[in-house]
Write a protein that holds these residues in place. Structure first.
Motif, PDB file in Angstrom:
ATOM      1  N   MET A  45       0.853  -1.175   0.000  1.00 11.38           N
ATOM      2  CA  MET A  45       0.000   0.000   0.000  1.00 11.38           C
ATOM      3  C   MET A  45       0.895   1.233   0.000  1.00 11.38           C
ATOM      4  O   MET A  45       1.983   1.211   0.563  1.00 11.38           O
ATOM      5  N   GLN A  46       0.373   2.287  -0.598  1.00 10.01           N
ATOM      6  CA  GLN A  46       1.129   3.524  -0.726  1.00 10.01           C
ATOM      7  C   GLN A  46       0.253   4.711  -0.336  1.00 10.01           C
ATOM      8  O   GLN A  46      -0.977   4.633  -0.392  1.00 10.01           O
ATOM      9  N   LEU A  47       0.918   5.807   0.010  1.00  9.57           N
ATOM     10  CA  LEU A  47       0.212   7.044   0.323  1.00  9.57           C
ATOM     11  C   LEU A  47       0.121   7.901  -0.933  1.00  9.57           C
ATOM     12  O   LEU A  47       1.040   7.929  -1.747  1.00  9.57           O
ATOM     13  N   GLY A  48      -0.987   8.613  -1.074  1.00  5.41           N
ATOM     14  CA  GLY A  48      -1.148   9.502  -2.211  1.00  5.41           C
ATOM     15  C   GLY A  48      -2.088  10.643  -1.889  1.00  5.41           C
ATOM     16  O   GLY A  48      -2.743  10.662  -0.847  1.00  5.41           O
ATOM     17  N   ARG A  49      -2.122  11.615  -2.795  1.00  6.56           N
ATOM     18  CA  ARG A  49      -3.049  12.738  -2.693  1.00  6.56           C
ATOM     19  C   ARG A  49      -3.762  12.858  -4.038  1.00  6.56           C
ATOM     20  O   ARG A  49      -3.120  12.854  -5.089  1.00  6.56           O
ATOM     21  N   VAL A  50      -5.077  12.924  -4.009  1.00  7.95           N
ATOM     22  CA  VAL A  50      -5.853  13.038  -5.240  1.00  7.95           C
ATOM     23  C   VAL A  50      -5.699  14.465  -5.767  1.00  7.95           C
ATOM     24  O   VAL A  50      -5.993  15.437  -5.066  1.00  7.95           O
ATOM     25  N   ILE A  51      -5.217  14.582  -7.013  1.00  5.83           N
ATOM     26  CA  ILE A  51      -4.974  15.905  -7.590  1.00  5.83           C
ATOM     27  C   ILE A  51      -5.882  16.214  -8.781  1.00  5.83           C
ATOM     28  O   ILE A  51      -5.837  17.321  -9.312  1.00  5.83           O
ATOM     29  N   GLY A  52      -6.707  15.263  -9.180  1.00 12.27           N
ATOM     30  CA  GLY A  52      -7.587  15.527 -10.305  1.00 12.27           C
ATOM     31  C   GLY A  52      -8.483  14.349 -10.639  1.00 12.27           C
ATOM     32  O   GLY A  52      -8.414  13.291 -10.014  1.00 12.27           O
ATOM     33  N   VAL A  53      -9.321  14.575 -11.634  1.00 15.03           N
ATOM     34  CA  VAL A  53     -10.272  13.563 -12.099  1.00 15.03           C
ATOM     35  C   VAL A  53     -10.005  13.313 -13.577  1.00 15.03           C
ATOM     36  O   VAL A  53      -9.752  14.248 -14.338  1.00 15.03           O
ATOM     37  N   ALA A  54     -10.054  12.059 -13.993  1.00 20.56           N
ATOM     38  CA  ALA A  54      -9.927  11.700 -15.403  1.00 20.56           C
ATOM     39  C   ALA A  54     -11.279  11.167 -15.874  1.00 20.56           C
ATOM     40  O   ALA A  54     -11.843  10.279 -15.245  1.00 20.56           O
ATOM     41  N   VAL A  55     -11.791  11.739 -16.951  1.00 19.67           N
ATOM     42  CA  VAL A  55     -13.075  11.303 -17.498  1.00 19.67           C
ATOM     43  C   VAL A  55     -12.817  10.595 -18.822  1.00 19.67           C
ATOM     44  O   VAL A  55     -12.188  11.151 -19.716  1.00 19.67           O
ATOM     45  N   ALA A  56     -13.274   9.360 -18.926  1.00 23.22           N
ATOM     46  CA  ALA A  56     -13.131   8.577 -20.152  1.00 23.22           C
ATOM     47  C   ALA A  56     -14.518   8.095 -20.561  1.00 23.22           C
ATOM     48  O   ALA A  56     -15.097   7.225 -19.910  1.00 23.22           O
ATOM     49  N   THR A  57     -15.061   8.681 -21.615  1.00 25.17           N
ATOM     50  CA  THR A  57     -16.399   8.282 -22.043  1.00 25.17           C
ATOM     51  C   THR A  57     -16.392   6.901 -22.683  1.00 25.17           C
ATOM     52  O   THR A  57     -17.416   6.225 -22.689  1.00 25.17           O
ATOM     53  N   ARG A  58     -15.233   6.484 -23.207  1.00 25.38           N
ATOM     54  CA  ARG A  58     -15.102   5.137 -23.757  1.00 25.38           C
ATOM     55  C   ARG A  58     -14.014   4.421 -22.981  1.00 25.38           C
ATOM     56  O   ARG A  58     -12.883   4.888 -22.909  1.00 25.38           O
ATOM     57  N   GLU A  94       5.319  12.670   5.067  1.00 30.11           N
ATOM     58  CA  GLU A  94       5.314  14.096   5.391  1.00 30.11           C
ATOM     59  C   GLU A  94       4.478  14.910   4.409  1.00 30.11           C
ATOM     60  O   GLU A  94       4.332  16.119   4.555  1.00 30.11           O
ATOM     61  N   GLY A  95       3.922  14.269   3.379  1.00 28.72           N
ATOM     62  CA  GLY A  95       3.068  14.944   2.404  1.00 28.72           C
ATOM     63  C   GLY A  95       3.796  15.488   1.196  1.00 28.72           C
ATOM     64  O   GLY A  95       3.209  16.171   0.364  1.00 28.72           O
ATOM     65  N   GLU A  96       5.087  15.178   1.050  1.00 25.20           N
ATOM     66  CA  GLU A  96       5.864  15.655  -0.092  1.00 25.20           C
ATOM     67  C   GLU A  96       5.628  14.748  -1.304  1.00 25.20           C
ATOM     68  O   GLU A  96       5.527  13.526  -1.161  1.00 25.20           O
ATOM     69  N   ASP A  97       5.550  15.363  -2.488  1.00 29.97           N
ATOM     70  CA  ASP A  97       5.348  14.593  -3.719  1.00 29.97           C
ATOM     71  C   ASP A  97       6.497  13.613  -3.933  1.00 29.97           C
ATOM     72  O   ASP A  97       7.667  13.951  -3.705  1.00 29.97           O
ATOM     73  N   ARG A  98       6.142  12.426  -4.404  1.00 25.14           N
ATOM     74  CA  ARG A  98       7.118  11.389  -4.747  1.00 25.14           C
ATOM     75  C   ARG A  98       6.710  10.755  -6.057  1.00 25.14           C
ATOM     76  O   ARG A  98       5.602  10.233  -6.173  1.00 25.14           O
ATOM     77  N   GLY A  99       7.584  10.792  -7.031  1.00 20.48           N
ATOM     78  CA  GLY A  99       7.301  10.109  -8.281  1.00 20.48           C
ATOM     79  C   GLY A  99       6.275  10.807  -9.153  1.00 20.48           C
ATOM     80  O   GLY A  99       5.928  11.963  -8.948  1.00 20.48           O
ATOM     81  N   THR A 100       5.775  10.054 -10.104  1.00 19.54           N
ATOM     82  CA  THR A 100       4.866  10.550 -11.134  1.00 19.54           C
ATOM     83  C   THR A 100       3.418  10.247 -10.762  1.00 19.54           C
ATOM     84  O   THR A 100       3.122   9.146 -10.293  1.00 19.54           O
ATOM     85  N   PRO A 101       2.502  11.190 -10.999  1.00 16.95           N
ATOM     86  CA  PRO A 101       1.078  10.909 -10.757  1.00 16.95           C
ATOM     87  C   PRO A 101       0.591   9.751 -11.629  1.00 16.95           C
ATOM     88  O   PRO A 101       1.129   9.499 -12.706  1.00 16.95           O
ATOM     89  N   LEU A 102      -0.424   9.058 -11.146  1.00 15.52           N
ATOM     90  CA  LEU A 102      -0.995   7.955 -11.913  1.00 15.52           C
ATOM     91  C   LEU A 102      -2.513   7.986 -11.806  1.00 15.52           C
ATOM     92  O   LEU A 102      -3.072   8.625 -10.918  1.00 15.52           O
ATOM     93  N   ILE A 103      -3.164   7.295 -12.725  1.00 24.52           N
ATOM     94  CA  ILE A 103      -4.624   7.202 -12.695  1.00 24.52           C
ATOM     95  C   ILE A 103      -4.998   5.993 -11.848  1.00 24.52           C
ATOM     96  O   ILE A 103      -4.489   4.891 -12.047  1.00 24.52           O
ATOM     97  N   THR A 104      -5.878   6.234 -10.887  1.00 25.67           N
ATOM     98  CA  THR A 104      -6.326   5.181  -9.984  1.00 25.67           C
ATOM     99  C   THR A 104      -7.845   5.056 -10.075  1.00 25.67           C
ATOM    100  O   THR A 104      -8.539   6.024 -10.350  1.00 25.67           O
ATOM    101  N   VAL A 105      -8.332   3.856  -9.831  1.00 25.50           N
ATOM    102  CA  VAL A 105      -9.778   3.629  -9.767  1.00 25.50           C
ATOM    103  C   VAL A 105     -10.195   3.816  -8.308  1.00 25.50           C
ATOM    104  O   VAL A 105      -9.612   3.224  -7.405  1.00 25.50           O
ATOM    105  N   ASP A 106     -11.193   4.661  -8.085  1.00 30.48           N
ATOM    106  CA  ASP A 106     -11.657   4.957  -6.736  1.00 30.48           C
ATOM    107  C   ASP A 106     -12.655   3.910  -6.281  1.00 30.48           C
ATOM    108  O   ASP A 106     -13.651   3.661  -6.945  1.00 30.48           O
ATOM    109  N   THR A 107     -12.387   3.291  -5.122  1.00 26.79           N
ATOM    110  CA  THR A 107     -13.325   2.297  -4.582  1.00 26.79           C
ATOM    111  C   THR A 107     -13.969   2.757  -3.279  1.00 26.79           C
ATOM    112  O   THR A 107     -14.776   2.022  -2.708  1.00 26.79           O
ATOM    113  N   VAL A 108     -13.614   3.980  -2.824  1.00 26.76           N
ATOM    114  CA  VAL A 108     -14.072   4.411  -1.494  1.00 26.76           C
ATOM    115  C   VAL A 108     -14.725   5.798  -1.473  1.00 26.76           C
ATOM    116  O   VAL A 108     -15.066   6.296  -0.408  1.00 26.76           O
ATOM    117  N   GLY A 109     -14.895   6.438  -2.607  1.00 26.40           N
ATOM    118  CA  GLY A 109     -15.537   7.754  -2.633  1.00 26.40           C
ATOM    119  C   GLY A 109     -14.608   8.906  -2.320  1.00 26.40           C
ATOM    120  O   GLY A 109     -15.028   9.903  -1.734  1.00 26.40           O
TER     121      GLY A 109
END
Length: 92
Positions: free
Chosen positions: A1-14, A33-48
């Motif tokens: 498991m990893q820590l992350g911060r949601v920075i946006g939404v990706a909408v894919a109609t298809r 500590e809340g510092e950015d690490r690595g590259t952002p990625l698209i994740t599927v939200d399962t918890v709202g």
């Protein structure tokens, strides 16, 4: 498991039919500590989760198991929303 911060939404109609109804969020991996690490990625939200929230996410084969659909093509999934982080850093 990893820590992350949601920075946006990706909408894919298809998208793959097993992802229909799933919310896709752009997640920035972070340090305890809340510092950015690595590259952002698209994740599927399962918890709202929402933009700005700190989250726990998983990657790899375990991510697909976080969804109710079997064999969903998922590499990363948000499995928790963080309320607080308490972390003692080690001084050398």
């Amino acid at each position: 498991m990893q820590l992350g911060r949601v920075i946006g939404v990706a909408v894919a109609t298809r998208k793959d039919e097993k992802l229909i109804g799933s919310k896709l969020l752009i997640t920035q991996p972070i340090s305890p500590e809340g510092e950015d690490r690595g590259t952002p990625l698209i994740t599927v939200d399962t918890v709202g989760a929402g933009v700005g929230e700190q989250v726990i996410f998983v990657t790899g084969s375990v991510a697909a198991r976080a969804l109710p659909q079997e064999n969903a093509p998922v590499d990363a999934a948000i499995v928790g929303i963080i309320d607080t982080i308490q972390c003692q850093t080690r001084k050398e």
